[in-house]
Write a protein that holds these residues in place. Structure first.
Motif, PDB file in Angstrom:
ATOM      1  N   ALA A 142       0.818  -1.215   0.000  1.00 27.14           N
ATOM      2  CA  ALA A 142       0.000   0.000   0.000  1.00 27.14           C
ATOM      3  C   ALA A 142       0.852   1.266   0.000  1.00 27.14           C
ATOM      4  CB  ALA A 142      -0.932  -0.007   1.216  1.00 27.14           C
ATOM      5  N   VAL A 143       2.164   1.122   0.262  1.00 28.80           N
ATOM      6  CA  VAL A 143       3.037   2.298   0.251  1.00 28.80           C
ATOM      7  C   VAL A 143       3.385   2.638  -1.191  1.00 28.80           C
ATOM      8  CG1 VAL A 143       5.297   3.194   0.924  1.00 28.80           C
ATOM      9  CG2 VAL A 143       4.004   1.744   2.507  1.00 28.80           C
ATOM     10  N   ASP A 144       3.056   3.875  -1.583  1.00 29.85           N
ATOM     11  CA  ASP A 144       3.360   4.282  -2.943  1.00 29.85           C
ATOM     12  C   ASP A 144       4.830   4.701  -3.045  1.00 29.85           C
ATOM     13  OD1 ASP A 144       2.220   4.910  -5.656  1.00 29.85           O
ATOM     14  OD2 ASP A 144       3.175   6.846  -5.130  1.00 29.85           O
ATOM     15  N   HIS A 145       5.226   5.630  -2.192  1.00 26.02           N
ATOM     16  CA  HIS A 145       6.641   6.002  -2.147  1.00 26.02           C
ATOM     17  C   HIS A 145       6.988   6.639  -0.816  1.00 26.02           C
ATOM     18  CE1 HIS A 145       4.540   9.602  -3.634  1.00 26.02           C
ATOM     19  NE2 HIS A 145       5.484  10.273  -3.004  1.00 26.02           N
ATOM     20  N   VAL A 146       8.283   6.730  -0.557  1.00 26.92           N
ATOM     21  CA  VAL A 146       8.775   7.331   0.688  1.00 26.92           C
ATOM     22  C   VAL A 146       9.611   8.552   0.316  1.00 26.92           C
ATOM     23  CG1 VAL A 146      10.101   6.925   2.799  1.00 26.92           C
ATOM     24  CG2 VAL A 146       8.896   5.014   1.704  1.00 26.92           C
ATOM     25  N   ASP A 147       9.238   9.713   0.886  1.00 28.67           N
ATOM     26  CA  ASP A 147       9.973  10.953   0.598  1.00 28.67           C
ATOM     27  C   ASP A 147      10.847  11.329   1.788  1.00 28.67           C
ATOM     28  OD1 ASP A 147       8.977  11.492  -1.904  1.00 28.67           O
ATOM     29  OD2 ASP A 147       7.186  12.518  -1.113  1.00 28.67           O
ATOM     30  N   ILE A 148      12.109  11.608   1.507  1.00 33.44           N
ATOM     31  CA  ILE A 148      12.950  12.179   2.564  1.00 33.44           C
ATOM     32  C   ILE A 148      12.828  13.686   2.455  1.00 33.44           C
ATOM     33  CG2 ILE A 148      15.299  12.420   3.420  1.00 33.44           C
ATOM     34  CD1 ILE A 148      15.881   9.645   2.345  1.00 33.44           C
ATOM     35  N   VAL A 149      12.165  14.304   3.449  1.00 26.98           N
ATOM     36  CA  VAL A 149      11.941  15.745   3.412  1.00 26.98           C
ATOM     37  C   VAL A 149      13.242  16.462   3.783  1.00 26.98           C
ATOM     38  CG1 VAL A 149      10.566  17.654   4.316  1.00 26.98           C
ATOM     39  CG2 VAL A 149       9.530  15.385   4.024  1.00 26.98           C
ATOM     40  N   ASP A 150      13.802  16.092   4.912  1.00 29.49           N
ATOM     41  CA  ASP A 150      15.146  16.547   5.288  1.00 29.49           C
ATOM     42  C   ASP A 150      15.751  15.477   6.195  1.00 29.49           C
ATOM     43  OD1 ASP A 150      14.332  16.965   7.996  1.00 29.49           O
ATOM     44  OD2 ASP A 150      13.460  18.887   7.405  1.00 29.49           O
ATOM     45  N   ASP A 151      16.858  15.788   6.853  1.00 30.64           N
ATOM     46  CA  ASP A 151      17.563  14.762   7.627  1.00 30.64           C
ATOM     47  C   ASP A 151      16.720  14.119   8.717  1.00 30.64           C
ATOM     48  OD1 ASP A 151      19.733  15.019   6.109  1.00 30.64           O
ATOM     49  OD2 ASP A 151      20.989  16.082   7.581  1.00 30.64           O
ATOM     50  N   THR A 152      15.727  14.850   9.203  1.00 32.53           N
ATOM     51  CA  THR A 152      14.964  14.298  10.319  1.00 32.53           C
ATOM     52  C   THR A 152      13.478  14.153   9.992  1.00 32.53           C
ATOM     53  OG1 THR A 152      14.718  16.513  11.230  1.00 32.53           O
ATOM     54  CG2 THR A 152      16.523  15.166  12.104  1.00 32.53           C
ATOM     55  N   HIS A 153      13.113  14.334   8.748  1.00 32.11           N
ATOM     56  CA  HIS A 153      11.690  14.201   8.404  1.00 32.11           C
ATOM     57  C   HIS A 153      11.488  13.279   7.207  1.00 32.11           C
ATOM     58  CE1 HIS A 153      11.546  17.794  10.932  1.00 32.11           C
ATOM     59  NE2 HIS A 153      10.319  17.399  11.222  1.00 32.11           N
ATOM     60  N   VAL A 154      10.574  12.344   7.372  1.00 31.79           N
ATOM     61  CA  VAL A 154      10.286  11.391   6.308  1.00 31.79           C
ATOM     62  C   VAL A 154       8.770  11.316   6.105  1.00 31.79           C
ATOM     63  CG1 VAL A 154      10.376   8.949   5.653  1.00 31.79           C
ATOM     64  CG2 VAL A 154      12.346  10.001   6.780  1.00 31.79           C
ATOM     65  N   ASP A 155       8.338  11.390   4.860  1.00 32.35           N
ATOM     66  CA  ASP A 155       6.911  11.229   4.549  1.00 32.35           C
ATOM     67  C   ASP A 155       6.692   9.881   3.871  1.00 32.35           C
ATOM     68  OD1 ASP A 155       6.423  13.684   5.518  1.00 32.35           O
ATOM     69  OD2 ASP A 155       5.985  14.656   3.585  1.00 32.35           O
ATOM     70  N   VAL A 156       5.732   9.139   4.362  1.00 33.52           N
ATOM     71  CA  VAL A 156       5.365   7.898   3.689  1.00 33.52           C
ATOM     72  C   VAL A 156       4.018   8.127   3.018  1.00 33.52           C
ATOM     73  CG1 VAL A 156       4.882   5.447   3.958  1.00 33.52           C
ATOM     74  CG2 VAL A 156       6.578   6.549   5.432  1.00 33.52           C
ATOM     75  N   VAL A 157       3.981   7.964   1.711  1.00 30.32           N
ATOM     76  CA  VAL A 157       2.753   8.247   0.963  1.00 30.32           C
ATOM     77  C   VAL A 157       2.120   6.921   0.533  1.00 30.32           C
ATOM     78  CG1 VAL A 157       1.773   9.434  -1.033  1.00 30.32           C
ATOM     79  CG2 VAL A 157       3.778  10.385   0.145  1.00 30.32           C
ATOM     80  N   LEU A 158       0.850   6.749   0.894  1.00 29.89           N
ATOM     81  CA  LEU A 158       0.147   5.516   0.545  1.00 29.89           C
ATOM     82  C   LEU A 158      -0.570   5.674  -0.783  1.00 29.89           C
ATOM     83  CD1 LEU A 158      -1.459   4.548   3.980  1.00 29.89           C
ATOM     84  CD2 LEU A 158       0.832   4.064   3.124  1.00 29.89           C
ATOM     85  N   SER A 159      -0.728   4.576  -1.492  1.00 31.97           N
ATOM     86  CA  SER A 159      -1.415   4.679  -2.775  1.00 31.97           C
ATOM     87  C   SER A 159      -2.919   4.812  -2.584  1.00 31.97           C
ATOM     88  CB  SER A 159      -1.082   3.472  -3.654  1.00 31.97           C
ATOM     89  OG  SER A 159      -1.253   2.292  -2.915  1.00 31.97           O
ATOM     90  N   GLU A 160      -3.451   4.318  -1.468  1.00 30.16           N
ATOM     91  CA  GLU A 160      -4.840   4.623  -1.159  1.00 30.16           C
ATOM     92  C   GLU A 160      -4.945   4.931   0.329  1.00 30.16           C
ATOM     93  OE1 GLU A 160      -7.610   1.208  -0.984  1.00 30.16           O
ATOM     94  OE2 GLU A 160      -5.978   0.075  -1.897  1.00 30.16           O
ATOM     95  N   PRO A 161      -5.834   5.852   0.687  1.00 32.60           N
ATOM     96  CA  PRO A 161      -5.894   6.298   2.072  1.00 32.60           C
ATOM     97  C   PRO A 161      -6.168   5.128   3.030  1.00 32.60           C
ATOM     98  CG  PRO A 161      -7.278   7.670   0.679  1.00 32.60           C
ATOM     99  CD  PRO A 161      -6.823   6.511  -0.154  1.00 32.60           C
ATOM    100  N   ASN A 162      -5.541   5.161   4.182  1.00 36.05           N
ATOM    101  CA  ASN A 162      -5.762   4.147   5.183  1.00 36.05           C
ATOM    102  C   ASN A 162      -5.325   4.709   6.522  1.00 36.05           C
ATOM    103  OD1 ASN A 162      -5.832   1.982   6.869  1.00 36.05           O
ATOM    104  ND2 ASN A 162      -4.456   0.691   5.667  1.00 36.05           N
TER     105      ASN A 162
END
Lengths: 509, 314
Positions: A142-162
């Protein structure tokens, strides 16, 4: 040649006597842990580890050991709430499609390197990859992609909301620079891996640079000792070979000496007489209900575990406080007249015969079958009990769905409602009882998509209600779990899912 | 020379037959490594993918030939479950069984040979009768029961060892041997009883033969006749049994390893069958076959040494 045989005999006698007497003295030392030593705790486990890599670890027995080695972004507490771990904070977008984590500073892996945003991204992508990931792939897909925002922040984007996805982030964060985690396990949990010997043991030691002073380990060395023979557990505990055993059968309770504290909890599973909803006569809801009216869970609990255990009425166990509905266990209070009536309506006035297949490795389930057999005899239904090896059970009953009925306990792989409920949607790959209800499918889909917490909980509860009303299976109990801990130690805690947290255990004084 | 070639050829054929039968039996039992490894998280797609990864989707004959090819080169393959080489895995398990077998065998001989000779020499005496009754009782006790009894007596009452507290030889060699003495007693006792009985009977039988009378008539003492003439002949039938016992011990004692929690080859074999870890099962069964063949060969040779007539016939 003459006296050679004799001399040989005498020589061997002398040799044997000398060696055995000389060695009897040495036998006392060994791996036993008697006396006041609290720097090492020996934990007995009945199953060997299947992998030291969280991505390929399959069995619950393995995961509960890995819980000590690997910390995830979040970590459950004893109540089942998710607490910050590698992530110090997080936000979930209102629609449940983006999970934003703030990473804690100063978290170190066991090899001394820092946990970075790259490691987090690498770990999550690895769990999603079907080449490296195991049972987690279906969840992490269900994880579409993982974004590294900066050294201490990570966004995990799902392909469908959950909005239920947070529980999966309990899975360990592992270093991107380590290749073979099975052979060389490196995590950031309170204990670090030392060595492993198949069928013998897994040795861990305290990790001194653990990020959380409050959750840090108290005991320096932990040996998970593999003890496949459950019959001798009582003797091994009393003899000092094991300090902690967390799956003690009720029958062995009175064999454990006074040197042990017994903790009592539940196993966190739903034990039921699971019925194959697509074979006759269990395709008829009236037949399923008739069985439920004939079976009295209390009698089973009395026989199997001395009256302990918690009755359940649907596919949810009590540790899921938010979702558990205790009232559902009253849906089919024992009523033999009603049971006979339903059977007659369904056209089985004279009863019928069926086979319960049960794993020979699970004595509690076999004993449960024996009580069920007696109870069903009262309404003219004959149940034959067939014990099969666990692997045959997995391939024939569970994967092959080639069975009429079985008794087993189903547990949750993650701390969320879907892990107990998704399998009963009609198209689920693991819907081994072939339960099929469009009302259930609709309600489940709505619950899954809902973003409002209260509404979501309500819908999941409706799902449980449908399973109870449709009598998908005859629900019995969450089995009691007994833990024996040597009185030199204290602090054992039960978790609402498979986790044996050795870090909470400390010397008694 | 021809004898040796013949033996080698028959050994190879035996191993081939054993491996083929074993391979076919894997097909008969339900479940495969993939179902076991995936457990309750299995879905049809994941099963298929894992089977392809393990090579289980290929036809049986291909699987067998590729195993055989590797085996001939000395490659035992990789364990499905432990993901390490089977040779490496067994290298830690075989020594445990070897030592257990060695200690058991020495104990067995040490108990049985003197007892057999003594009871034969004093046949009919009260000591003989008491020993023979004790013998019957010991023979009747199955090893799992004597194992539990020994655990209880030496472990719980006398506190000489701690049941289940197996010590790896890498950690402490003497702790390891010291622990194995107790399971070795459980293995050795019933066999020692059998050997003693066999030896006693065999000596008494030889004692009734003509050559014994001749020996007596030449003025030999009882001991002189017994040790000088009778024992050598009486020992022949016992030798076969000793060989069989040693082979059995080396093949691993399933029950005793389990009761005492010893991670030897029996424990490994049992758990590998449960796990459907075929490469490990194959390697262990091959090991057992080799052990039995080699021991039989040694017994054969010993026979020829003890009784040259056999060699002439062969």
């Amino acid at each position: 040649m003459r006296n050679k045989t004799l001399r040989l005999g005498l020589l061997s006698l002398a040799l044997a006597l000398v060696t055995s007497f000389a060695l009897v003295g040495c036998g006392k030392g060994g791996s036993t842990n008697a006396g006041g030593d609290t720097s090492t705790i020996i934990v007995g486990t009945t199953q060997d580890i299947d992998s030291m890599d969280p991505a390929t670890a399959e069995s619950a027995a393995t995961r509960e050991i890995l819980f000590n080695v690997y910390d995830g972004l979040v970590k459950p507490d004893t109540e089942g709430n998710l607490q910050p771990a590698v992530a110090s904070d997080w936000t979930i977008s209102p629609d449940g499609s983006v999970y934003s984590f703030t990473l804690r500073e100063g978290v170190k892996f066991h090899d001394g390197t820092d946990v970075t945003a790259e490691d987090v991204k690498y770990s999550i992508e690895r769990y999603r990859d079907s080449k490296t990931g195991g049972s987690l792939v279906s969840a992490f897909e269900a994880v579409d992609h993982v974004d590294i925002v900066d050294d201490t922040h990570v966004d995990v984007v799902l392909s469908e909301p959950n909005t239920d996805f947070l529980a999966y982030f309990m899975i360990g964060i592992t270093p991107a620079h380590v290749d073979d985690l099975d052979a060389n396990p490196v995590g950031c949990g309170p204990y670090r891996y030392v060595s492993r010997s198949p069928l013998e043991n897994v040795v861990l030691e305290k990790f001194d640079d653990y990020w959380d002073p409050e959750g840090a380990a108290h005991i320096q060395n932990v040996i998970f000792k593999i003890t496949t023979n459950t019959d001798s557990i009582g003797m091994e505990l009393s003899g000092g070979s094991i300090d902690l055993f967390y799956r003690l059968p009720e029958t062995q309770l009175d064999q454990v000496s006074n040197d042990f504290t017994i903790y009592e909890g539940t196993m966190n599973l739903v034990q039921a007489l699971y019925l194959n909803n697509s074979v006759k006569p269990f395709d008829d809801v009236r037949v399923r209900q008739a069985l439920a009216y004939a079976i009295d869970p209390q009698q089973i609990m009395d026989y199997v575990s001395g009256g302990k255990g918690v009755p359940v009425g649907s596919s949810m166990y009590p540790a899921f406080e938010k979702y558990f509905m205790p009232e559902l266990s009253d849906t089919y209070a024992q009523n033999l007249d009603k049971a006979r009536e339903l059977l007659a309506e369904a056209g089985y006035k004279d009863g019928f015969t069926f086979t319960i297949q049960v794993s020979s490795a699970h004595p509690q389930h076999i004993e449960t079958c024996e009580v069920i057999k007696e109870q069903l005899a009262a309404i003219g239904v004959t149940a034959n009990i067939q014990e099969i090896e666990w692997n045959s059970w997995l391939s024939d009953v569970y994967t092959g769905r080639n069975f009429e009925a079985t008794v087993v306990g189903l547990d949750a792989s993650a701390l969320n409602a879907p892990s107990m409920l998704s399998r009963f949607t009609s198209t689920a790959g693991n819907n081994f009882i072939n339960f099929s209800s469009s009302a259930y499918d609709d309600t489940y889909a709505k619950a899954y998509a809902a973003t409002d917490e209260a509404e979501k909980t309500e819908l999941y509860k409706q799902c449980e209600q449908i399973l109870a009303d449709e009598c998908a299976s005859v629900y019995i109990q969450d089995l009691p779990s007994f833990v024996a801990l040597n009185k030199r130690f204290t602090g054992y805690e039960f978790y609402p899912l498979y986790a044996q947290n050795i870090a909470t255990i400390r010397p008694a004084e | 020379m021809r004898y040796i070639l013949k033996k080698i050829a028959s050994t190879l054929i035996t191993l081939l037959v054993v491996s083929v039968v074993l391979f076919m039996s894997f097909q008969l039992i339900s479940g495969d490594p993939a179902t076991r490894m995936l457990g309750t998280s299995a879905t049809p797609e994941r099963l298929e993918a894992l089977r392809a990864e393990l090579g289980l989707d290929k036809p049986l004959i291909i699987q067998y030939l590729s195993w055989l090819q590797a085996f001939v080169r000395g490659d035992l393959g990789t364990s499905y479950v432990y993901k390490q080489s089977v040779a490496g895995l067994l290298a830690t398990k075989v020594p445990v069984t070897l030592w257990l077998a060695g200690i058991s065998f020495v104990l067995m001989c040490a108990l049985a040979l003197p007892a057999g000779v003594y009871t034969a020499k004093h046949a009919g005496s009260p000591t003989d009768r008491v020993l023979m009754v004790a013998n019957q009782v010991i023979m009747a006790i199955p090893p799992f029961f004597s194992g539990i009894l020994i655990s209880w007596l030496f472990g719980m009452v006398l506190r000489l060892f701690s049941p289940g507290g197996f010590v790896s030889y890498e950690r402490s060699f003497w702790g390891f041997v010291g622990y194995l003495v107790f399971p070795a007693i459980a293995i050795a006792l019933p066999r020692a009883a059998q050997v003693a009985k066999l030896l006693r009977g065999s000596i008494l039988e030889e004692a009734g033969k003509n050559y014994t009378r001749t020996a007596y008539s030449r003025g030999n003492t009882t001991s002189g006749v017994l040790y000088g003439h009778v024992l050598k002949n009486a020992f022949l039938p016992v030798l076969t049994f000793l060989g069989m016992s040693l082979a059995n011990m080396l093949a691993g004692s399933l029950v005793v390893e389990r009761v005492f929690g010893i991670p030897g080859i029996s424990t490994t074999l049992l758990s590998s069958i449960g796990n459907r870890d075929y490469p490990v099962v194959l390697a262990i069964v091959m090991w057992i076959a080799v052990v039995i063949i080699v021991i039989n060969l040694i017994v054969d040779i010993l026979y020829r040494v003890l009784d040259p007539r056999i060699a002439e016939e062969g």
